[in-house]
Design a protein around this motif. Structure first.
Motif, short mmCIF file in Angstrom:
data_model
loop_
_atom_site.label_atom_id
_atom_site.label_comp_id
_atom_site.label_asym_id
_atom_site.label_seq_id
_atom_site.Cartn_x
_atom_site.Cartn_y
_atom_site.Cartn_z
N PRO A 217 0.84 -1.21 0.00
CA PRO A 217 0.00 0.00 0.00
C PRO A 217 0.87 1.25 0.00
CG PRO A 217 -0.74 -1.56 1.66
CD PRO A 217 0.58 -2.05 1.17
N GLU A 218 0.30 2.35 -0.47
CA GLU A 218 1.06 3.60 -0.58
C GLU A 218 0.21 4.78 -0.12
OE1 GLU A 218 3.54 6.15 -3.97
OE2 GLU A 218 2.30 4.43 -4.53
N ALA A 219 0.81 5.65 0.70
CA ALA A 219 0.15 6.88 1.13
C ALA A 219 0.34 7.94 0.05
CB ALA A 219 0.71 7.35 2.46
N THR A 220 -0.74 8.41 -0.55
CA THR A 220 -0.69 9.41 -1.61
C THR A 220 -1.50 10.63 -1.20
OG1 THR A 220 -2.68 8.69 -2.79
CG2 THR A 220 -0.63 7.50 -3.26
N SER A 221 -1.53 11.63 -2.06
CA SER A 221 -2.31 12.83 -1.76
C SER A 221 -3.81 12.54 -1.77
CB SER A 221 -1.99 13.94 -2.78
OG SER A 221 -2.27 13.49 -4.10
N ASP A 222 -4.24 11.45 -2.45
CA ASP A 222 -5.65 11.08 -2.49
C ASP A 222 -6.07 10.29 -1.25
OD1 ASP A 222 -5.96 12.23 -5.00
OD2 ASP A 222 -5.33 10.39 -6.01
N GLY A 223 -5.12 9.64 -0.61
CA GLY A 223 -5.39 8.75 0.51
C GLY A 223 -4.46 7.57 0.45
N ILE A 247 2.97 0.08 4.80
CA ILE A 247 2.58 1.17 3.91
C ILE A 247 3.79 2.02 3.54
CG2 ILE A 247 1.11 3.21 3.65
CD1 ILE A 247 -0.76 2.01 5.73
N ASN A 248 3.98 2.24 2.25
CA ASN A 248 5.02 3.18 1.80
C ASN A 248 4.52 4.60 2.06
OD1 ASN A 248 6.62 1.12 0.89
ND2 ASN A 248 6.05 1.34 -1.26
N THR A 249 5.35 5.41 2.71
CA THR A 249 4.96 6.77 3.06
C THR A 249 5.91 7.79 2.46
OG1 THR A 249 6.23 6.69 5.12
CG2 THR A 249 3.91 6.03 5.23
N LEU A 250 5.42 9.04 2.35
CA LEU A 250 6.20 10.14 1.79
C LEU A 250 6.36 11.22 2.85
CD1 LEU A 250 7.40 11.83 -0.59
CD2 LEU A 250 5.07 12.63 -1.01
N SER A 263 1.03 18.78 -2.90
CA SER A 263 0.08 18.02 -2.09
C SER A 263 0.81 17.13 -1.11
CB SER A 263 -0.83 17.16 -3.00
OG SER A 263 -1.58 17.98 -3.86
N ALA A 264 0.39 17.16 0.13
CA ALA A 264 0.97 16.29 1.13
C ALA A 264 0.33 14.91 1.03
CB ALA A 264 0.74 16.88 2.52
N ALA A 265 1.06 13.90 1.47
CA ALA A 265 0.52 12.54 1.45
C ALA A 265 -0.45 12.36 2.61
CB ALA A 265 1.66 11.54 1.54
N ALA A 266 -1.37 11.42 2.45
CA ALA A 266 -2.33 11.12 3.50
C ALA A 266 -1.63 10.58 4.73
CB ALA A 266 -3.36 10.11 2.99
N GLN A 267 -2.21 10.81 5.88
CA GLN A 267 -1.64 10.34 7.13
C GLN A 267 -1.80 8.83 7.27
OE1 GLN A 267 -3.04 12.34 10.60
NE2 GLN A 267 -2.37 14.37 9.94
N THR A 268 -0.88 8.23 8.02
CA THR A 268 -1.00 6.84 8.44
C THR A 268 -1.04 6.83 9.97
OG1 THR A 268 1.41 6.52 8.47
CG2 THR A 268 0.23 5.99 6.42
N THR A 269 -1.51 5.73 10.54
CA THR A 269 -1.62 5.65 11.99
C THR A 269 -0.95 4.38 12.50
OG1 THR A 269 -3.71 4.42 12.03
CG2 THR A 269 -3.84 6.82 11.86
N ALA A 270 -0.47 4.44 13.74
CA ALA A 270 0.18 3.29 14.35
C ALA A 270 -0.80 2.13 14.51
CB ALA A 270 0.78 3.68 15.70
N SER A 307 -15.98 11.78 14.97
CA SER A 307 -14.92 12.79 14.76
C SER A 307 -13.55 12.14 14.81
CB SER A 307 -15.00 13.88 15.83
OG SER A 307 -14.90 13.31 17.13
N SER A 308 -13.39 11.08 14.02
CA SER A 308 -12.17 10.27 14.13
C SER A 308 -11.32 10.23 12.86
CB SER A 308 -12.55 8.84 14.51
OG SER A 308 -13.50 8.32 13.60
N VAL A 309 -11.87 10.68 11.72
CA VAL A 309 -11.11 10.62 10.48
C VAL A 309 -10.08 11.74 10.46
CG1 VAL A 309 -11.25 10.85 7.97
CG2 VAL A 309 -12.95 9.52 9.18
N GLN A 310 -8.86 11.40 10.04
CA GLN A 310 -7.76 12.35 10.04
C GLN A 310 -7.49 12.85 8.62
OE1 GLN A 310 -4.34 11.09 12.38
NE2 GLN A 310 -5.59 9.55 13.41
N ALA A 311 -7.24 14.12 8.50
CA ALA A 311 -6.96 14.72 7.19
C ALA A 311 -5.53 14.42 6.76
CB ALA A 311 -7.18 16.22 7.24
N ALA A 312 -5.21 14.81 5.51
CA ALA A 312 -3.86 14.61 5.02
C ALA A 312 -2.89 15.45 5.82
CB ALA A 312 -3.78 15.02 3.54
N GLY A 313 -1.67 14.94 5.93
CA GLY A 313 -0.65 15.63 6.72
C GLY A 313 0.03 16.73 5.95
#
Length: 313
Positions: A217-223, A247-250, A263-270, A307-313
């Motif tokens: 999986p990859e974190a992109t600007s879309d998600g 997940i590959n992250t940027l 565009s920043a990549a979407a956030q990932t969580t632990a 209120s739990s969804v996180q926006a892109a970083g």
């Protein structure tokens, strides 16, 4: 992955109580579902139908239902909607085909009207009922069973005075969702309303190399984008779980500089929980493809569900 072995699929066209089962023929399909108000779509190509069968499908049937999964594992509906278009042709001299395009909920979306008067004191739930239950065909658009609780959890802001609803149902649904902090869509003929920053209740679908995750999986600007083996448990708005290490992250270092249009990549969580925004099912009953491509957003399950969804970083 033993429960993801042995593909199983059914394809049925119908009109009222009359139906035709095409499951024994070879067919391939593409289903696109999204957390948007626009209707979901299905494209399916069925091979080597008899001319009389083609004529019957084109002239008699209006609805199509596609189920897919595994013989000893998860199996269920991944698309149910209205047939919109046909194309008949040949790939080669010995292989003919019938292409079918269909849309999910387009009768409500394109033709659904509301014409009602609401009394003072009407709640948001009652307003939404009025919008969704009055269709062009005078039928009902039921709520998905797992989101009824979320519908009941909208702010209790009753109307101070009476109100007239007259116009396209989709326009009123859009206004209702924007006012109350929800997203609305139609999934397999059911109304789904989910908080903009929330998710549908239920257990998360765990995605790993042992449960159907394909590639990285990859974190992109879309998600967060991921490809998995076809799984009917994955639905728009539901939770999936992917290990952060998978997940590959940027990471972008700006060093005090400001870049416009970057565009920043979407956030990932632990914890690895994500809400499904887009799912695209791809399959071939006699071929290689049997996948689902996902786009997801990170979710903090320790926060309130609304209120739990996180926006892109």
């Amino acid at each position: 992955m033993s429960d993801q072995f042995g593909r199983k699929a059914t394809l049925i066209v119908s009109a009222g109580s009359k139906g035709l089962d095409l499951s024994q023929l070879r067919f391939k399909f593409e289903v696109r579902q999204a957390d948007t108000q626009a209707p979901n779509t299905l494209y399916v190509r069925v091979y080597n139908l008899a001319p009389a069968t083609v004529k019957a499908i084109q002239g008699e049937f209006t609805t199509i239902t596609l189920q897919a999964g595994y013989e000893s594992g998860n199996f269920g509906i991944i698309f149910q909607g209205t047939i919109k278009q046909f194309v008949r042709g040949k790939e080669r001299n010995v292989d003919s085909f019938l292409d079918i395009w269909a849309a999910d909920g387009d009768e409500f979306y394109n033709f659904g009207m509301v014409n009602q008067t609401l009394a003072a004191g009407s709640t948001p739930k009652q307003i939404l009922d009025s919008i969704t239950k009055q269709n062009a065909d005078a039928g009902k658009l039921p709520y998905a069973t797992d989101v009824n609780g979320l519908v009941g959890g909208v702010p209790a802001q009753a109307l101070a005075r009476g109100k007239v609803l007259f116009g396209m149902s989709r326009d009123y649904a859009r206004d209702w969702a924007a006012k109350n902090g929800f997203r609305w869509s139609i999934q397999n003929g059911q109304a789904v309303v989910v908080p903009v920053t929330g998710y549908r209740p239920g257990e998360a679908v765990v995605l790993s190399s042992t449960t159907g995750l394909i590639g990285v999986p990859e974190a992109t600007s879309d998600g967060v984008r991921a490809r998995i083996l076809l799984n009917p448990l994955v639905r728009i708005g539901c939770l999936v779980q992917i290990a952060q290490a998978d997940i590959n992250t940027l990471t972008i270092k700006q060093q005090g500089l400001s870049y416009t249009g970057l565009s920043a990549a979407a956030q990932t969580t632990a914890a690895g929980f994500y809400r499904v925004l887009v799912s695209e099912f791809i399959g071939d009953t006699r071929g290689q493809e049997w996948y689902c491509d996902l786009i997801c957003l990170a979710v903090d399950t320790s926060a309130p569900a609304s209120s739990s969804v996180q926006a892109a970083g």
